[in-house]
Design a protein around this motif. Structure first.
Motif, mmCIF file in Angstrom:
data_model
loop_
_atom_site.group_PDB
_atom_site.id
_atom_site.type_symbol
_atom_site.label_atom_id
_atom_site.label_comp_id
_atom_site.label_asym_id
_atom_site.label_seq_id
_atom_site.Cartn_x
_atom_site.Cartn_y
_atom_site.Cartn_z
ATOM 1 N N GLU A 62 39.542 35.224 47.811
ATOM 2 C CA GLU A 62 39.206 34.870 49.208
ATOM 3 C C GLU A 62 39.178 36.135 50.074
ATOM 4 O O GLU A 62 38.285 36.313 50.904
ATOM 5 C CB GLU A 62 40.241 33.893 49.769
ATOM 6 C CG GLU A 62 40.168 32.488 49.193
ATOM 7 C CD GLU A 62 39.369 31.515 50.038
ATOM 8 O OE1 GLU A 62 38.743 31.958 51.017
ATOM 9 O OE2 GLU A 62 39.357 30.325 49.703
ATOM 10 N N ALA A 63 40.160 37.004 49.848
ATOM 11 C CA ALA A 63 40.247 38.252 50.628
ATOM 12 C C ALA A 63 39.055 39.170 50.354
ATOM 13 O O ALA A 63 38.730 40.031 51.179
ATOM 14 C CB ALA A 63 41.548 38.979 50.303
ATOM 15 N N GLU A 64 38.409 38.961 49.201
ATOM 16 C CA GLU A 64 37.251 39.785 48.836
ATOM 17 C C GLU A 64 35.927 39.058 49.093
ATOM 18 O O GLU A 64 34.881 39.466 48.599
ATOM 19 C CB GLU A 64 37.349 40.180 47.350
ATOM 20 C CG GLU A 64 38.523 41.086 47.023
ATOM 21 C CD GLU A 64 38.383 42.480 47.620
ATOM 22 O OE1 GLU A 64 37.240 42.897 47.914
ATOM 23 O OE2 GLU A 64 39.419 43.146 47.792
ATOM 24 N N GLY A 65 35.990 37.957 49.822
ATOM 25 C CA GLY A 65 34.755 37.290 50.246
ATOM 26 C C GLY A 65 34.241 36.192 49.341
ATOM 27 O O GLY A 65 33.106 35.726 49.508
ATOM 28 N N TYR A 154 28.550 35.302 43.076
ATOM 29 C CA TYR A 154 30.006 35.126 43.152
ATOM 30 C C TYR A 154 30.679 35.397 41.811
ATOM 31 O O TYR A 154 31.772 35.973 41.758
ATOM 32 C CB TYR A 154 30.363 33.714 43.623
ATOM 33 C CG TYR A 154 30.178 33.464 45.104
ATOM 34 C CD1 TYR A 154 30.330 34.489 46.039
ATOM 35 C CD2 TYR A 154 29.865 32.199 45.588
ATOM 36 C CE1 TYR A 154 30.163 34.251 47.399
ATOM 37 C CE2 TYR A 154 29.706 31.945 46.951
ATOM 38 C CZ TYR A 154 29.848 32.980 47.846
ATOM 39 O OH TYR A 154 29.690 32.742 49.200
ATOM 40 N N ALA A 155 30.046 34.975 40.723
ATOM 41 C CA ALA A 155 30.647 35.155 39.386
ATOM 42 C C ALA A 155 30.848 36.640 39.079
ATOM 43 O O ALA A 155 31.913 37.037 38.581
ATOM 44 C CB ALA A 155 29.777 34.494 38.321
ATOM 45 N N PHE A 156 29.864 37.455 39.394
ATOM 46 C CA PHE A 156 29.999 38.897 39.138
ATOM 47 C C PHE A 156 31.036 39.527 40.075
ATOM 48 O O PHE A 156 31.739 40.461 39.691
ATOM 49 C CB PHE A 156 28.647 39.602 39.256
ATOM 50 C CG PHE A 156 27.768 39.400 38.048
ATOM 51 C CD1 PHE A 156 28.157 39.879 36.799
ATOM 52 C CD2 PHE A 156 26.555 38.739 38.152
ATOM 53 C CE1 PHE A 156 27.350 39.703 35.681
ATOM 54 C CE2 PHE A 156 25.746 38.549 37.033
ATOM 55 C CZ PHE A 156 26.143 39.035 35.793
ATOM 56 N N VAL A 158 33.708 37.903 41.242
ATOM 57 C CA VAL A 158 34.983 37.476 40.656
ATOM 58 C C VAL A 158 35.357 38.402 39.509
ATOM 59 O O VAL A 158 36.511 38.848 39.398
ATOM 60 C CB VAL A 158 34.900 36.008 40.160
ATOM 61 C CG1 VAL A 158 36.114 35.649 39.308
ATOM 62 C CG2 VAL A 158 34.779 35.040 41.338
ATOM 63 N N ASN A 159 34.375 38.737 38.686
ATOM 64 C CA ASN A 159 34.627 39.623 37.543
ATOM 65 C C ASN A 159 35.092 41.002 38.005
ATOM 66 O O ASN A 159 36.071 41.551 37.487
ATOM 67 C CB ASN A 159 33.356 39.756 36.702
ATOM 68 C CG ASN A 159 33.592 40.551 35.430
ATOM 69 O OD1 ASN A 159 34.536 40.295 34.684
ATOM 70 N ND2 ASN A 159 32.742 41.528 35.172
ATOM 71 N N GLU A 160 34.417 41.535 38.997
ATOM 72 C CA GLU A 160 34.756 42.872 39.509
ATOM 73 C C GLU A 160 36.195 42.897 40.062
ATOM 74 O O GLU A 160 36.991 43.780 39.726
ATOM 75 C CB GLU A 160 33.752 43.226 40.615
ATOM 76 C CG GLU A 160 33.972 44.558 41.288
ATOM 77 C CD GLU A 160 33.113 44.689 42.544
ATOM 78 O OE1 GLU A 160 33.626 45.237 43.537
ATOM 79 O OE2 GLU A 160 31.948 44.226 42.546
ATOM 80 N N VAL A 161 36.529 41.888 40.869
ATOM 81 C CA VAL A 161 37.866 41.834 41.478
ATOM 82 C C VAL A 161 38.935 41.645 40.402
ATOM 83 O O VAL A 161 39.954 42.341 40.392
ATOM 84 C CB VAL A 161 37.940 40.691 42.524
ATOM 85 C CG1 VAL A 161 39.368 40.509 43.034
ATOM 86 C CG2 VAL A 161 36.990 40.973 43.685
ATOM 87 N N MET A 162 38.684 40.711 39.486
ATOM 88 C CA MET A 162 39.705 40.407 38.472
ATOM 89 C C MET A 162 39.864 41.539 37.459
ATOM 90 O O MET A 162 40.984 41.833 37.035
ATOM 91 C CB MET A 162 39.374 39.095 37.760
ATOM 92 C CG MET A 162 39.498 37.879 38.650
ATOM 93 S SD MET A 162 40.007 36.363 37.778
ATOM 94 C CE MET A 162 38.806 36.261 36.474
#
Length: 235
Positions: A62-65, A154-156, A158-162
């Motif tokens: 959420e913090a990353e949009g 969004y999926a990419f 999510v991948n970058e953040v995780m």
């Protein structure tokens, strides 16, 4: 907020209605299944770990949009979430070869891919979640082109953040499955992010810290889940 009627019970969670039409309560179970439910078991403490880990990761996202269904964690096993209409696509991102991807392509597990891959499966237990592409999704009316574009973006993210987050914990994010839902016309991240839905390997030893320990009878399943939770440092 309190649970009212049981709306749905799946392999890993129960979902209850609440007094708010737009909100549900998700209750995580310790039940474990693999191979479309052919293998069943229990992983002690899994429900609490998956619930709290999902909420922790969703707050980071959420913090990353990346908008998510998270409203409020009630206790170790229960969380209030936005009531979404799930898009019937399982969205899989892969950073390394593993599982069905490695088997299908005749690759060893653990080979770093030149770029992350995105794949879709049609979310249908009776059909064993068959692999499909964008054109199938459009032709079957599972999602619009705009929704597919948003989900992919969004999926990419999510991948970058995780990937960055887990790397800091000494964990390699091999691959993961996520799901999205429609909420008042908006696409948001739903379901969960946990050792049930991610392949997580220790960066140094390559020890598996995820559900593959259950799938493949590797033992120490509870210990692996607990180790991931310990590294997250959630109190």
């Amino acid at each position: 907020m309190e649970k009212k009627e049981l709306l749905y019970e799946g392999k890993a969670k129960k979902v209850f209605t609440t007094e708010d039409q737009d909100a549900l309560i998700v209750s995580y179970k310790d039940d474990a299944t693999a191979f479309d439910g052919q293998k069943k078991g229990t992983i002690v403490g899994k429900g609490a770990i998956n619930n709290r880990m999902t909420n922790h990761i969703f707050q980071l996202l959420e913090a990353e949009g990346v908008p998510t269904h998270l409203i409020e964690e009630l206790n170790d096993r229960e969380t209030v979430v936005k009531k979404v209409e799930i898009v019937p696509l399982e969205v899989i991102i892969r950073n390394f070869s593993a599982g069905s991807f490695a088997k299908k392509l005749g690759m060893e597990e653990g080979i770093k891919l030149l770029s992350p891959t995105l794949e879709f499966s049609y979310k249908n237990d009776d059909l064993h979640d068959p692999f499909i592409n964008d054109y199938y999704a459009l032709a079957l009316g599972l999602a619009t082109q705009e929704e597919i574009d948003t989900i992919s973006k969004y999926a990419f993210k999510v991948n970058e953040v995780m990937q960055n987050y887990f790397a800091g914990l000494g964990i390699e994010l091999i691959d993961f499955k996520i799901e999205f839902g429609r909420y008042h016309g908006q696409i948001i991240l739903a379901d969960e992010v946990s050792p049930d839905t991610c392949r997580l390997w220790d960066k140094e030893t390559h020890e598996k810290l995820d559900k593959d320990r259950f799938r493949r009878d590797l033992g120490n399943v509870e210990d692996a889940y607990q180790e991931v939770f310990r590294r997250l440092g959630i109190h």
